[in-house]
Scaffold this motif. Sequence first.
Motif, short mmCIF file in Angstrom:
data_model
loop_
_atom_site.label_atom_id
_atom_site.label_comp_id
_atom_site.label_asym_id
_atom_site.label_seq_id
_atom_site.Cartn_x
_atom_site.Cartn_y
_atom_site.Cartn_z
N LEU A 18 84.25 -2.20 22.85
CA LEU A 18 84.90 -0.91 22.68
C LEU A 18 84.07 0.20 23.34
O LEU A 18 82.84 0.11 23.42
CB LEU A 18 85.10 -0.61 21.19
CG LEU A 18 86.13 -1.49 20.48
CD1 LEU A 18 86.30 -1.03 19.03
CD2 LEU A 18 87.47 -1.49 21.19
N PRO A 19 84.72 1.28 23.79
CA PRO A 19 84.01 2.31 24.56
C PRO A 19 82.98 3.09 23.76
O PRO A 19 82.12 3.75 24.35
CB PRO A 19 85.15 3.22 25.03
CG PRO A 19 86.25 3.02 24.04
CD PRO A 19 86.16 1.57 23.67
N HIS A 20 83.03 3.02 22.45
CA HIS A 20 82.06 3.72 21.61
C HIS A 20 80.62 3.33 21.96
O HIS A 20 79.68 4.09 21.71
CB HIS A 20 82.31 3.38 20.13
CG HIS A 20 83.72 3.57 19.69
ND1 HIS A 20 84.77 2.84 20.21
CD2 HIS A 20 84.27 4.39 18.76
CE1 HIS A 20 85.90 3.21 19.64
NE2 HIS A 20 85.62 4.16 18.76
N LEU A 21 80.46 2.14 22.54
CA LEU A 21 79.13 1.62 22.84
C LEU A 21 78.61 2.03 24.21
O LEU A 21 77.47 1.75 24.54
CB LEU A 21 79.15 0.09 22.74
CG LEU A 21 79.61 -0.47 21.40
CD1 LEU A 21 79.77 -1.99 21.47
CD2 LEU A 21 78.62 -0.11 20.30
N ALA A 22 79.45 2.68 25.00
CA ALA A 22 79.12 2.90 26.40
C ALA A 22 78.44 4.23 26.68
O ALA A 22 77.89 4.42 27.76
CB ALA A 22 80.38 2.79 27.26
N ASP A 77 89.51 5.02 29.30
CA ASP A 77 90.09 4.13 28.30
C ASP A 77 91.42 4.69 27.81
O ASP A 77 91.55 5.89 27.53
CB ASP A 77 89.12 3.97 27.11
CG ASP A 77 89.61 2.94 26.12
OD1 ASP A 77 89.34 1.75 26.32
OD2 ASP A 77 90.28 3.33 25.14
N GLU A 78 92.41 3.81 27.71
CA GLU A 78 93.76 4.26 27.40
C GLU A 78 93.92 4.74 25.96
O GLU A 78 94.87 5.48 25.64
CB GLU A 78 94.78 3.15 27.69
CG GLU A 78 94.52 1.85 26.97
CD GLU A 78 93.63 0.90 27.75
OE1 GLU A 78 93.70 -0.31 27.50
OE2 GLU A 78 92.83 1.36 28.59
N GLU A 117 93.36 -2.61 45.98
CA GLU A 117 92.63 -1.39 45.66
C GLU A 117 93.29 -0.65 44.50
O GLU A 117 94.51 -0.51 44.46
CB GLU A 117 92.57 -0.48 46.89
CG GLU A 117 91.68 0.73 46.69
CD GLU A 117 91.48 1.53 47.96
OE1 GLU A 117 90.86 2.61 47.88
OE2 GLU A 117 91.93 1.07 49.03
N GLY A 118 92.47 -0.22 43.58
CA GLY A 118 92.97 0.53 42.44
C GLY A 118 93.38 -0.31 41.26
O GLY A 118 93.87 0.24 40.26
N PHE A 119 93.18 -1.64 41.33
CA PHE A 119 93.54 -2.47 40.18
C PHE A 119 92.69 -2.05 38.98
O PHE A 119 91.48 -1.89 39.10
CB PHE A 119 93.32 -3.95 40.48
CG PHE A 119 93.75 -4.85 39.37
CD1 PHE A 119 95.08 -5.24 39.27
CD2 PHE A 119 92.86 -5.29 38.40
CE1 PHE A 119 95.50 -6.06 38.23
CE2 PHE A 119 93.27 -6.10 37.36
CZ PHE A 119 94.59 -6.49 37.27
N PRO A 120 93.31 -1.84 37.82
CA PRO A 120 92.55 -1.32 36.68
C PRO A 120 91.55 -2.34 36.12
O PRO A 120 91.92 -3.47 35.80
CB PRO A 120 93.63 -1.00 35.64
CG PRO A 120 94.80 -1.86 36.03
CD PRO A 120 94.75 -2.00 37.52
N ILE A 121 90.31 -1.92 36.03
CA ILE A 121 89.27 -2.71 35.38
C ILE A 121 89.22 -2.29 33.92
O ILE A 121 89.20 -1.11 33.61
CB ILE A 121 87.90 -2.50 36.05
CG1 ILE A 121 87.98 -2.80 37.56
CG2 ILE A 121 86.84 -3.36 35.37
CD1 ILE A 121 88.34 -4.22 37.90
N ASP A 122 89.20 -3.25 33.01
CA ASP A 122 89.33 -2.94 31.59
C ASP A 122 88.01 -2.42 31.00
O ASP A 122 86.92 -2.66 31.54
CB ASP A 122 89.79 -4.19 30.81
CG ASP A 122 88.74 -5.28 30.83
OD1 ASP A 122 87.97 -5.40 29.86
OD2 ASP A 122 88.67 -6.02 31.83
N THR A 123 88.12 -1.75 29.87
CA THR A 123 86.96 -1.16 29.21
C THR A 123 85.93 -2.21 28.82
O THR A 123 84.72 -2.00 29.00
CB THR A 123 87.40 -0.38 27.95
OG1 THR A 123 88.25 0.70 28.35
CG2 THR A 123 86.20 0.17 27.20
N GLY A 124 86.38 -3.33 28.27
CA GLY A 124 85.42 -4.36 27.84
C GLY A 124 84.53 -4.82 28.96
O GLY A 124 83.30 -4.93 28.81
#
Length: 276
Positions: A18-22, A77-78, A117-124
């Motif tokens: 989860l993005p809280h850790l980033a 993150d969405e 190009e532009g493919f979404p990379i996920d938060t995890g």
Amino acid sequence: MPSVVAENFKKAFIVPGLPHLAFDTPDWQELKTALAKAGAEARAANPDVLVIYSAQWISVLGHSFQADPNPHGVHVDENWYDMGDFEFNFKVDVELSKLAEQVVREKGFATKLINYEGFPIDTGTLVVMKYFNPDNKIPVMIVSSNIYASPEDSMRLGEAIGEALKRSGKKAVLINCSSLSHRFITHDIKPGEDHIASEKDDQWNRKMLDLIKAGKTSEILAKAPEYIREVNPEMQFKGFYWLMGVLNKPEIAGNVLAYGPLWGTGAAVVEYSLNN
């Protein structure tokens, strides 16, 4: 007879994503410290590649493999869009990704190589990159989590990827980016108010972590269907099945570096030392 882990598999990890850790805040510090330790241990193993299964890269039509040699851009993150932006620029081991996709396809799975190009990379994946590959020096291979795959299919996926890795001979660190229990607190909280969403979730998470610490993989897999029904682990625990498939279900103890709540979910950082 106990299973044997391939010599080129150096380390394996289970981590939350989860993005809280980033981001650089004092919150959730125990998990962040454990992730930093895990990342340092992974880099010390001097791998040729990081192999990442992210439960947040959800695919629908089969299993996808990232084949863009240099994904780069900015991700928001969405769900937690107010936390900050993820800038990314990393290297993909395209040769290995193509080999893994081929082997998985030969096993009867629907597969797809992703390269545009532009493919979404996920938060995890990006949380993993922050802690395990902060300088983007290590090439990665990333595989998606198919929403319709059964846990057993996820294990077969792991077995096929393990076969591809053994063929390649490359030294690999394996990372399952998934939470344990995956029920969120549904209202705004301060970090100090965080807790596992239910007592039952916490009890089950601790039971499974105790089995991981004892190296009782076969018992974990035997209890997993009930765990999935009772606790709703992220993507039905497919990441664990995938990891055990790659490793050939070893009865090897995992070192639990941290466990705690992450906005109600059960977040654990686990390290398996394999062939260091």
